[in-house]
Design an enzyme around this catalytic site. Structure first.
Site, PDB file in Angstrom:
ATOM      1  N   ARG A  91       0.862  -1.186   0.016  1.00  0.00           N
ATOM      2  CA  ARG A  91       0.064  -0.044  -0.106  1.00  0.00           C
ATOM      3  C   ARG A  91       0.835   1.166   0.110  1.00  0.00           C
ATOM      4  NH1 ARG A  91      -5.061  -0.259   1.936  1.00  0.00           N
ATOM      5  NH2 ARG A  91      -4.379  -2.061   2.776  1.00  0.00           N
ATOM      6  N   THR A  92       1.785   1.376   0.784  1.00  0.00           N
ATOM      7  CA  THR A  92       2.789   2.433   0.910  1.00  0.00           C
ATOM      8  C   THR A  92       3.587   2.505  -0.263  1.00  0.00           C
ATOM      9  OG1 THR A  92       2.827   2.151   3.594  1.00  0.00           O
ATOM     10  CG2 THR A  92       4.553   3.514   2.423  1.00  0.00           C
ATOM     11  N   LYS A 116      24.260 -11.129   2.328  1.00  0.00           N
ATOM     12  CA  LYS A 116      25.905 -11.234   1.927  1.00  0.00           C
ATOM     13  C   LYS A 116      26.476 -10.138   3.066  1.00  0.00           C
ATOM     14  CE  LYS A 116      25.406 -12.097  -2.872  1.00  0.00           C
ATOM     15  NZ  LYS A 116      25.742 -11.569  -4.184  1.00  0.00           N
ATOM     16  N   HIS A 139       6.605   6.505  10.963  1.00  0.00           N
ATOM     17  CA  HIS A 139       6.148   6.101   9.735  1.00  0.00           C
ATOM     18  C   HIS A 139       5.456   7.739   9.494  1.00  0.00           C
ATOM     19  CE1 HIS A 139       4.451   4.788   6.278  1.00  0.00           C
ATOM     20  NE2 HIS A 139       3.511   3.832   6.599  1.00  0.00           N
ATOM     21  N   ARG A 188      11.925   1.447   3.245  1.00  0.00           N
ATOM     22  CA  ARG A 188      11.231   0.912   4.587  1.00  0.00           C
ATOM     23  C   ARG A 188      12.177  -0.073   5.205  1.00  0.00           C
ATOM     24  NH1 ARG A 188       5.505   0.646   5.834  1.00  0.00           N
ATOM     25  NH2 ARG A 188       5.047  -1.365   6.939  1.00  0.00           N
TER      26      ARG A 188
END
Lengths: 307, 307, 307
Positions: free
Chosen positions: B54-55, B84, B133, B105
């Site tokens: 959604r974001t 890695k 957020h 994110r």
């Protein structure tokens, strides 16, 4: 005629099909001349609850060749009720805020219809489980029209997994809108065409027959529509699968009996039901058929977004 | 005022918020008139270490509606030290070579700040674990301002999972910048608002009270901010979850006691804490709220890339 | 010279390399001046059978900075024979219908060559298993040329995992096209450079030597090309890995013995074989090297699509 949602093969009248074919032809020209900008500023959201890379790439290429933009999710599992419990309807109502058209792939039959019921922007069904895959059906019938030159009066052999094959089922619905069509079903015993489609053809007075001998049928028809035997449907019944799979193979020897201007179609991917030796024959239409998917999807995007 | 990185709700002054709201309004007009080209030639990289479709779609739509381009990864796990052994800092220093802004994110609190410390291009925090957020907080407060017409003097009920809900916490920070705000916390016993936020409100002289009776509070406030009880936080305690979940539901009967020009907000996704029967009421603002996320993100992208 | 497919390092002549370097330089200017529209209307398909976010983002940024469009799949596993049994060749023949160039990442050596054999549009190899990764080789040699000012006469130390490192192997092929090049291999016993490359260098009369003492070599060379010891190649042999890994570390003390205008390169990601304390030294070229990947890929896209 205004096209809004694209949900199922049955929604198309003969007139609307003609109109789509004509826009698709125009789209082929647009593509050859380097694309267009008519969808500039429009955003398509591809919301796929299950992956289908081929279909997704075809839609995204279509949108971009018309100057539009794409936002995409290859796997909308986090949108799914399994993840946090959101309904498809809520998801649609959020995504319609970000986009101008939604291309939806879902694992449940009827999902596209449910999405269309709440959406203020066009929904295009890119396959909803065992249900419908109308853009595949459209590109199939468009391919026949384009390659053979007409749909009235054509004869077609549908070969392979007719029980589970979504494409041959949808194509049967569309063909029933045309006159003097002849359909031959050539399938291994375990995956024969189901009664609902036969009933539909009878009702619309379409000739059909079930046949065992592919070579004999091949010599009579305009179109051989080959399909893959879907291993995943057989579960443990490996022997049944192997038997079904080997039964109807298109190879060089079959090419010899086919009519000179007939074509071979396949929704792809294929495994070995069409031998690679067939690919170079001009009657092998399956890669051209895939490319027609691009033009059909461009046409649909133009029609739902602009007309 | 020049906006560079967008890291946390606390970074915004009242003046800067006003400025963002004003650009967001402009962005809504831009969207309605078919988009813009002001970010043509700019590339946004969305680097998501955990999925948040959604974001991500909201940001990508925002960038594209302004004529910019997007490079995206839905799951940057291969970038992660688990794979890695590369640090977030190194990843940022590579990706900044490909892009003009990074939307990040991450699963770790503080990740956005670490990225900003090494990045030569703007970082926008799209959620860093239990941390911040900020674009969600901005769209929330913008929605209140837009729907109610002002922020000074508003009264708001925060309902549901106040212990774990990142959105109500961030919103509390932002509301404390305004005058005469009244906050009512309505939460099941097990997920009450934590002390750090209460301390913050006390310090900024914001009135707040904890209440049990949602219907009573609903009759007094301008905004009901409902949140989902997050099942994943309860682990084995299924009974606790079920009890908390059923306690505060917004349904038709609650609509009857609400003020006529109040609104219902929700960060979405919802499960059943707002009944679908509420959706058609004009006070149901949650889908408009989601759409405001688009305008806020367009505004932020414009401000960090152009101003 | 017309460039069509980009398959392997060995395909490039010195003249073609010069030409690519010159276009890459031009591309850097294009980037700094805000991008270009020369690939408008062109579509690049990134088909990745295994994820490589960094390489993918670099290609996608390159295409977009030139005004082109991208269709992408981060994980083409559903295209793979494992999924439904489709061959790579069939996949290419479908995707070439949607795009103007295909960037292919595959897990099998030789996959890019197979794709090129059937494709009517250019294939760019973005790594095929243990085989080739030619765009990495090109950006490496371009970085040396740009940073040092010439390739004839340069001396380079290749350090770390020379047995498994694809980049040092490809770079050796390219360096053998230049005169008076000196190569020093500095590797732990278990991951020494393999004989095929040594034979190739002998054949092309390139001086090379194996050395144990990194500090001594560092004082003599123009380029130190450090590589990561690849843990995944050691399986259970944890002790061997730990011993190999700790042996050759670039840190501040090594900077002191290096020549003033030498550079340190690394294909990235790094773990701890270059200490972060080195990053701020102007001779640390690895992030500039990563950025050169963008210019090289822009150059290749321009050359295969336009020239």
């Amino acid at each position: 005629m205004k096209l809004h949602h694209v949900i199922k093969a049955q929604q198309f009248t003969r007139d609307l099909l003609d109109q789509i074919f004509s826009v698709a032809e125009e789209m082929e020209k647009v593509t050859l001349s380097g694309g267009s900008d008519i969808l500039k500023g429009k955003v398509m959201a591809t919301i796929f609850y299950e992956p289908s890379t081929r279909t997704r790439l075809s839609f995204e290429s279509a949108m971009r060749k018309l100057g539009g933009e794409v936002i995409t999710t290859e796997s909308a599992r986090e949108f799914s009720s399994a993840a946090k419990g959101e309904t498809l309807e809520d998801t649609i109502r959020v995504v319609e805020g970000y986009a101008d058209v939604i291309v939806l792939r879902h694992f449940e039959s009827g999902a596209a219809e449910r999405a269309a019921n709440v959406s203020q922007i066009p929904i295009i069904n890119a396959g909803d489980g065992p249900g419908q895959h109308p853009t595949q059906a459209l590109l199939d019938i468009y391919t026949i029209d384009k390659e053979i030159g007409h749909l009235d009066g054509i004869s077609i052999a549908m070969v392979g997994d007719l029980a589970n094959g979504r494409t041959v089922r949808s194509l049967s619905y569309l063909l029933s809108k045309y006159d003097d069509v002849k359909v031959y079903f050539v399938a291994p015993e375990v995956v024969k065409m189901k009664d609902d489609i036969k009933d539909h053809l009878r009702e619309h007075k379409v000739f059909f027959a079930e046949r065992d001998d592919l070579a004999e049928v091949a010599s009579q028809v305009d179109v051989i529509y080959q399909t893959r035997i879907q291993k995943e449907r057989f579960g443990d019944r490996v022997q049944d699968y192997e038997k079904a799979r080997g039964k109807y193979i298109i190879d060089k020897s079959l090419l010899k009996v086919m009519k000179q201007n007939a074509i071979i179609m396949h929704p792809l991917p294929r495994v070995d039901e069409i031998k690679p030796e067939v690919d170079s024959d001009p009657r092998a239409a399956y890669f051209r058929q895939a490319r027609n998917g691009l033009y059909i999807r461009m046409a649909l995007l133009k029609m739902v977004l602009l007309d």
